[in-house]
Design a protein around this motif. Sequence first.
Motif, short mmCIF file in Angstrom:
data_model
loop_
_atom_site.label_atom_id
_atom_site.label_comp_id
_atom_site.label_asym_id
_atom_site.label_seq_id
_atom_site.Cartn_x
_atom_site.Cartn_y
_atom_site.Cartn_z
N PHE A 20 -15.06 36.77 -1.63
CA PHE A 20 -13.87 36.71 -2.18
C PHE A 20 -14.46 38.34 -1.18
N GLY A 21 -15.17 38.93 -0.92
CA GLY A 21 -15.23 40.00 -0.68
C GLY A 21 -14.53 40.83 0.43
N ILE A 22 -14.22 39.33 1.68
CA ILE A 22 -13.63 39.20 3.07
C ILE A 22 -12.38 38.87 1.94
N ALA A 23 -11.59 38.26 1.53
CA ALA A 23 -10.30 38.59 0.89
C ALA A 23 -9.78 40.10 -0.03
N VAL A 24 -10.98 40.50 -0.51
CA VAL A 24 -10.73 41.67 -1.22
C VAL A 24 -10.24 42.94 0.06
N THR A 25 -11.16 42.87 1.23
CA THR A 25 -11.21 43.72 1.95
C THR A 25 -10.35 43.83 2.84
N ALA A 26 -10.13 42.67 2.89
CA ALA A 26 -8.61 42.35 4.57
C ALA A 26 -7.38 43.32 3.41
N ALA A 27 -7.11 42.00 1.62
CA ALA A 27 -6.03 42.81 1.37
C ALA A 27 -5.83 44.56 0.97
N SER A 28 -7.53 44.56 0.80
CA SER A 28 -7.54 46.02 0.31
C SER A 28 -7.07 47.24 2.06
N VAL A 29 -7.89 47.19 2.68
CA VAL A 29 -7.59 47.20 4.33
C VAL A 29 -6.18 47.66 4.69
N SER B 97 -2.80 41.98 5.34
CA SER B 97 -2.98 40.73 3.99
C SER B 97 -2.71 39.42 4.49
N LEU B 98 -2.23 39.50 5.90
CA LEU B 98 -1.83 38.08 5.83
C LEU B 98 -3.38 37.04 5.88
N SER B 99 -4.46 37.65 6.85
CA SER B 99 -6.06 37.44 6.53
C SER B 99 -6.21 37.56 5.17
N GLY B 100 -6.09 38.54 4.51
CA GLY B 100 -6.95 38.28 3.24
C GLY B 100 -5.93 37.58 2.01
N ALA B 101 -4.80 36.83 2.43
CA ALA B 101 -4.05 36.05 2.29
C ALA B 101 -4.64 34.23 2.07
#
Length: 427
Positions: free
Chosen positions: A151-160, A260-264
């Motif tokens: 969750f931390g990885i996904a949120v960080t990747a999407a936010s960044v 954002s792709l990494s977040g997805a």
Amino acid sequence: MNLGWLSIFRLGLVQMGLGAIVVMTTSTLNRLMVVELALPAVLPGLLVALHYGIQITRPNWGFLSDQGGHRTRWIIGGIVILAVGAMLAAAAIPLFESSFWLGLALSILAYALIGLGAGASGTSLLALLATATAPHRRPAAATITWLMMIFGIAVTAASVGAFLDPYSHALLLRIVGIVTSGAVLMTVLAVWGIERGVKAGPPPEPMPFREGLAEIWSETKARHFTIFVFLSMSAYFMQELILEPYAGLVFGFTPGESTSLSGAQNGGVFVGMLIVGIAATGFRFGSLRSWVVAGCLGSAGALTIISLIGQLSIAGLVPAVMLLGLFNGMFAVAAIGSMMALAGEGREAREGTRMGLWGAAQAIAAGFGGLLGAAAVDLLRQTIDTPQAFASVFILEAALFVAAAVMASKIISNRAYQTGRAIMPGE
């Protein structure tokens, strides 16, 4: 006294912070080096391999945790070192433009610190979980903490990704500073006082590190599982350094879009882990072995789709990457559940050493897989078209996942993990 659910959730916040920092160094900074700075993909591959290679020291951290405790200081100290390393890695990006060699020197130092910090903090955290969590709660604890990390990885990747466009070096440094300082603060608040409330078991018999590690390696289960971890994680991490450059070079994604792709992808991992956690632990549906095999085979199929859409120049990269994340998550949480159960088997009071051994195998595999993928893309692009070069590496990764599925079907006991816990003597 064993860890309660609240304490397990608090330790999951540490995993969340670790994932938030590391994802920036392995995805965002990697993309900037390859696309914006036009550096060969093997360079960030070598840097990430360095940070994973240094984590070969994980058995040492686990052994020290077994011998003397005081894990809180290693958890907090490790996250601070990790944060400093991430800031230096971000600072090296603009430095590359003025002086390649100074940028490289700073990056080497930064990624070495990242490896030391992740190894010290992550292994000490796992040792605390393995020794202070009641046996029947270990698989669920692993699921909770890893879900929080993803969750931390996904949120960080999407936010960044959302805040990084339009890109500038100053904006990058501000974002990395916010994420790293937040992760350190969250870790301190999360672990403070937990270890004092845990009743420690009897310490193991004092012995040199080499002797203790050899003792664990002599255990057949631990040795075979170590080999499986290396093979499966080599497949898991092979696309890590090439997926965002693939999105930029083949599909024309911007830095923000590729981040954002990494977040997805990690959002898919989160969902996959959640599915297995609920099904295997809550409803006792399917064995962990079957989930591992299904995750590996599904990952192989998703990678095949990703390779095909690039060669055929058709849309659908984002859903295909989310599908890959889904099956990656299924595989990962089932493997972690098996790992947490196996950590308590064999010689007592050696949970930290076993977790360190498997953590080292994972780290070496991550560095090897990531470097192999990046180097193979660089080499293949010299002789074939870019989409075909990336596709070839994705197909190789798919083949490794199939091999891992075959191995898992043979070494992970179906009966022993049907309910997500090890069968105890007499059951």
